[in-house]
Motif scaffolding. Structure first.
Motif, PDB file in Angstrom:
ATOM      1  N   THR A  17      12.044  -4.362  25.177  1.00 30.42           N
ATOM      2  CA  THR A  17      11.221  -3.480  26.008  1.00 30.42           C
ATOM      3  C   THR A  17      10.684  -4.223  27.227  1.00 30.42           C
ATOM      4  O   THR A  17      10.556  -5.447  27.199  1.00 30.42           O
ATOM      5  CB  THR A  17      10.039  -2.921  25.200  1.00 30.42           C
ATOM      6  N   ASP A  18      10.401  -3.484  28.262  1.00 27.91           N
ATOM      7  CA  ASP A  18       9.715  -4.058  29.414  1.00 27.91           C
ATOM      8  C   ASP A  18       8.321  -3.448  29.563  1.00 27.91           C
ATOM      9  O   ASP A  18       7.658  -3.610  30.576  1.00 27.91           O
ATOM     10  CB  ASP A  18      10.523  -3.834  30.702  1.00 27.91           C
ATOM     11  N   LYS A  19       7.883  -2.730  28.523  1.00 31.92           N
ATOM     12  CA  LYS A  19       6.577  -2.078  28.543  1.00 31.92           C
ATOM     13  C   LYS A  19       5.506  -2.993  27.942  1.00 31.92           C
ATOM     14  O   LYS A  19       5.796  -3.954  27.220  1.00 31.92           O
ATOM     15  CB  LYS A  19       6.632  -0.770  27.738  1.00 31.92           C
ATOM     16  N   ASP A  20       4.259  -2.661  28.230  1.00 29.18           N
ATOM     17  CA  ASP A  20       3.120  -3.366  27.640  1.00 29.18           C
ATOM     18  C   ASP A  20       2.956  -2.880  26.187  1.00 29.18           C
ATOM     19  O   ASP A  20       2.778  -1.692  25.934  1.00 29.18           O
ATOM     20  CB  ASP A  20       1.850  -3.055  28.446  1.00 29.18           C
ATOM     21  N   ILE A  21       3.013  -3.807  25.238  1.00 21.66           N
ATOM     22  CA  ILE A  21       2.904  -3.418  23.829  1.00 21.66           C
ATOM     23  C   ILE A  21       1.634  -4.011  23.192  1.00 21.66           C
ATOM     24  O   ILE A  21       1.606  -4.301  21.999  1.00 21.66           O
ATOM     25  CB  ILE A  21       4.162  -3.825  23.038  1.00 21.66           C
TER      26      ILE A  21
ATOM     27  N   GLU B 119       0.483  -1.692  20.415  1.00 26.46           N
ATOM     28  CA  GLU B 119       1.334  -1.779  19.230  1.00 26.46           C
ATOM     29  C   GLU B 119       1.052  -3.058  18.436  1.00 26.46           C
ATOM     30  O   GLU B 119       0.972  -3.030  17.204  1.00 26.46           O
ATOM     31  CB  GLU B 119       2.813  -1.735  19.631  1.00 26.46           C
ATOM     32  N   LYS B 120       0.878  -4.177  19.143  1.00 29.17           N
ATOM     33  CA  LYS B 120       0.605  -5.441  18.456  1.00 29.17           C
ATOM     34  C   LYS B 120      -0.727  -5.391  17.720  1.00 29.17           C
ATOM     35  O   LYS B 120      -0.856  -5.881  16.596  1.00 29.17           O
ATOM     36  CB  LYS B 120       0.611  -6.592  19.461  1.00 29.17           C
ATOM     37  N   GLY B 121      -1.717  -4.781  18.348  1.00 30.62           N
ATOM     38  CA  GLY B 121      -3.036  -4.706  17.725  1.00 30.62           C
ATOM     39  C   GLY B 121      -3.035  -3.845  16.482  1.00 30.62           C
ATOM     40  O   GLY B 121      -3.588  -4.213  15.437  1.00 30.62           O
TER      41      GLY B 121
ATOM     42  N   LEU C 200       4.646   0.303  14.864  1.00 34.09           N
ATOM     43  CA  LEU C 200       5.424  -0.079  16.046  1.00 34.09           C
ATOM     44  C   LEU C 200       5.467   1.020  17.101  1.00 34.09           C
ATOM     45  O   LEU C 200       5.787   0.757  18.258  1.00 34.09           O
ATOM     46  CB  LEU C 200       6.854  -0.447  15.634  1.00 34.09           C
ATOM     47  N   ASP C 201       5.185   2.241  16.691  1.00 33.50           N
ATOM     48  CA  ASP C 201       5.188   3.345  17.670  1.00 33.50           C
ATOM     49  C   ASP C 201       3.896   4.147  17.551  1.00 33.50           C
ATOM     50  O   ASP C 201       3.883   5.364  17.670  1.00 33.50           O
ATOM     51  CB  ASP C 201       6.397   4.258  17.436  1.00 33.50           C
ATOM     52  N   ARG C 202       2.806   3.432  17.315  1.00 34.84           N
ATOM     53  CA  ARG C 202       1.525   4.102  17.088  1.00 34.84           C
ATOM     54  C   ARG C 202       1.037   4.879  18.304  1.00 34.84           C
ATOM     55  O   ARG C 202       0.313   5.859  18.187  1.00 34.84           O
ATOM     56  CB  ARG C 202       0.467   3.062  16.689  1.00 34.84           C
ATOM     57  N   GLY C 203       1.482   4.450  19.492  1.00 34.91           N
ATOM     58  CA  GLY C 203       1.056   5.151  20.701  1.00 34.91           C
ATOM     59  C   GLY C 203       1.921   6.347  21.059  1.00 34.91           C
ATOM     60  O   GLY C 203       1.695   6.999  22.083  1.00 34.91           O
TER      61      GLY C 203
END
Length: 516
Positions: free
Chosen positions: A479-483, A486-488, A453-456
């Protein structure tokens, strides 16, 4: 709730002691008897690496007497613990089984961090005095037969704890084998001590103000408290300590033993313990000494009363463990923001799975510590992060944790990135038992999902909630960020979780656009 009678036994390097306590919610912990027997177990271990069988025979006789003593008091439970003399002995396992067979007393060998934590809890028993002592800068100086532990407090917070192999019996044996002439004894003793303290000072004492030395030992504390050399509330000064050491150097030991009320052979141990304390106070520039007079037995009884919910502790010991982990991470340049984020995600998932994983409060703590320490290995290598993190954790003491618990944390961190090894492999069977293996598997599964979930490393989520729905673990992120990243990566990290828990983790994004 009725009063419980409990016995605590300390199998030390130079003495075996037993205390009997009455414990109740109304009256707290009350010591009702104290029995001590001198027995030099440690010398054999520190010189030959093995426990001496003649000493073991003597120990069995003492423990049999203690057993009779416990029966007379009708104790409802007991805890018997051995420390460094057993911990460092090659034949400890054989001897422990022999003792259990002959006496019926089951002895557990404490890791160094467990031993010091019990001493620490014994001090905390004197809650008001302890809180006052650590309010300003303080050091708990725990002097044992094989080593010493120095734990530093700053503004009520435990900031570091470190073990040094400068125990009283160990130093005595070093000096004995050096065949030193009396005139050189003090200078050689100081040199042995200072060689380690100088390194300790550079690593741990920068910018710290240490006003009080809180002393736990079997020699100096006993002398000060019995001879009333302590002022109000158990405090004395460095000057009084110097005067005691001067008296040892200038007065025949036969005379001094009568004055101090101790066996003559103990004078040299008092001298070594006092010299250790004085050298430590000198590098810390501290002037006051507090000798609470507590022992390992007191800490064992306190821990028992706490676990049985017979008393309520006003000091947060778990927070001390967490603070230690945070400081270890800081020492190895771990990211505080990343650690806090991983901790929050891990705990959200852990708490949502209570009915599934079957683990408790202690495993929850181990997961928190894994989150805080997961990236300490990058200080050594970015490529071999997991292996280096594993090595650092295994080589670093965390006060209050057993060796087995440290192994669990180190492996959770290790298998966050490395392929998980299954218990049927011979390597896994050699390292830990099946129960510990299952804890590692479950905590690793949770940790991998949290890491995905916080790989980046961007800490994109304001809030994370996890809940069970049918056969899914639904993780809702605010969140309002592009995830997309994280999904991938999340899908890859969730495979092991599905294997362990038979649940499919899914991400649900709560917020889509930014607030103005």
């Amino acid at each position: 709730m009725p009063i419980k009678t409990y016995a605590a036994i300390d199998v030390g390097s130079y003495e075996i002691a037993m205390k009997i306590y009455e414990i109740s919610p109304k009256n707290g912990i009350r010591e009702i008897d104290h029995v001590r027997r001198s027995i030099d177990i440690g010398t054999g271990t520190y010189t030959t690496g093995k426990l001496n069988y003649e000493r073991v025979d003597e120990l069995c006789r003492i423990l049999s007497d203690f057993r009779t003593f416990m029966d007379g008091y009708k104790v409802v439970g007991y805890g018997a613990y051995a420390t460094s003399a057993f911990r460092e002995a090659e034949n400890a396992t054989i001897i422990l089984d022999l003792i259990k067979t002959r006496t019926g007393v089951l002895i557990k060998v404490l890791s160094n961090s467990e031993q010091r934590f019990f001493h620490y809890k014994g001090i905390a028993w004197k809650e008001e005095a302890f809180a006052g002592a650590i309010k300003s800068g303080a050091a708990v100086v725990d002097i044992g037969g094989g080593s010493i532990q120095i734990s530093l407090f700053e503004k009520d917070i435990l900031v570091s704890t470190q073990n040094l192999r400068l125990g009283v019996l160990r130093l005595r044996e070093h000096l004995t084998h050096l065949d030193i002439i009396p005139v050189n004894y003090d200078s050689i003793l100081n040199e042995l001590i200072d060689s380690q303290l100088s390194v300790y000072k550079k690593l741990y004492l920068r910018d710290l103000t240490i006003e009080n030395a809180i002393v736990v030992d079997d020699y100096i504390s006993d002398v000060f408290n019995r001879k009333k050399k302590c002022a109000d509330k158990g405090y004395t000064s460095k000057q009084i300590l110097k005067e005691l050491l001067d008296a040892i150097n200038t007065t025949p030991h036969s005379e001094l033993s009568k004055v101090l009320g101790v066996p003559e052979q103990d004078i040299i141990l008092i001298k070594i313990s006092g010299t250790l304390l004085l050298r430590i106070m000198n590098i810390m520039n501290s002037e006051l000494i507090w000798t609470p007079g507590t022992t390992l037995c007191d800490g064992v009884a306190y821990d028992y009363a706490e676990r049985e919910k017979l008393i309520i502790s006003h000091h947060d010991f778990e927070q001390d463990i967490i603070t230690c982990a945070r400081n270890i991470s800081k020492r190895y340049r771990g990211s505080k923001r990343r650690g806090d984020t991983m901790e929050a995600i891990c705990l959200a998932i852990f708490d949502s799975l209570k009915k599934v994983h079957g683990m408790g409060k202690r495993e929850r703590l181990l997961l928190r510590l894994s989150a805080l320490l997961h990236d300490c290995g990058k200080y050594i290598s970015m490529v071999y992060l997991s292996e280096c993190s594993y090595r650092i954790i295994m080589a670093t003491e965390i006060i209050g944790l057993s060796q087995d618990e440290r192994i669990i944390i180190a492996n959770v961190v290790k298998y966050n990135h490395q392929d998980f090894e299954y218990f049927d492999s011979s390597i896994m069977k050699q390292d830990f038992d099946q129960e510990s293996y299952l804890k590692i598997a479950k905590l690793t599964a949770i940790f991998r999902v949290a890491n995905g979930l916080d790989r980046g490393y961007k800490q994109k989520f304001r809030d994370i909630k996890a809940s069970l729905k049918n056969n899914e673990l639904v993780i809702t992120v605010d969140t309002d960020k592009d995830i997309t990243l994280e999904k991938g990566l999340f899908e890859y990290s969730s495979h092991f979780f599905e294997e362990v828990f038979n649940l499919r983790p899914v991400i649900k994004k709560k917020r889509v656009v930014s607030k103005p």
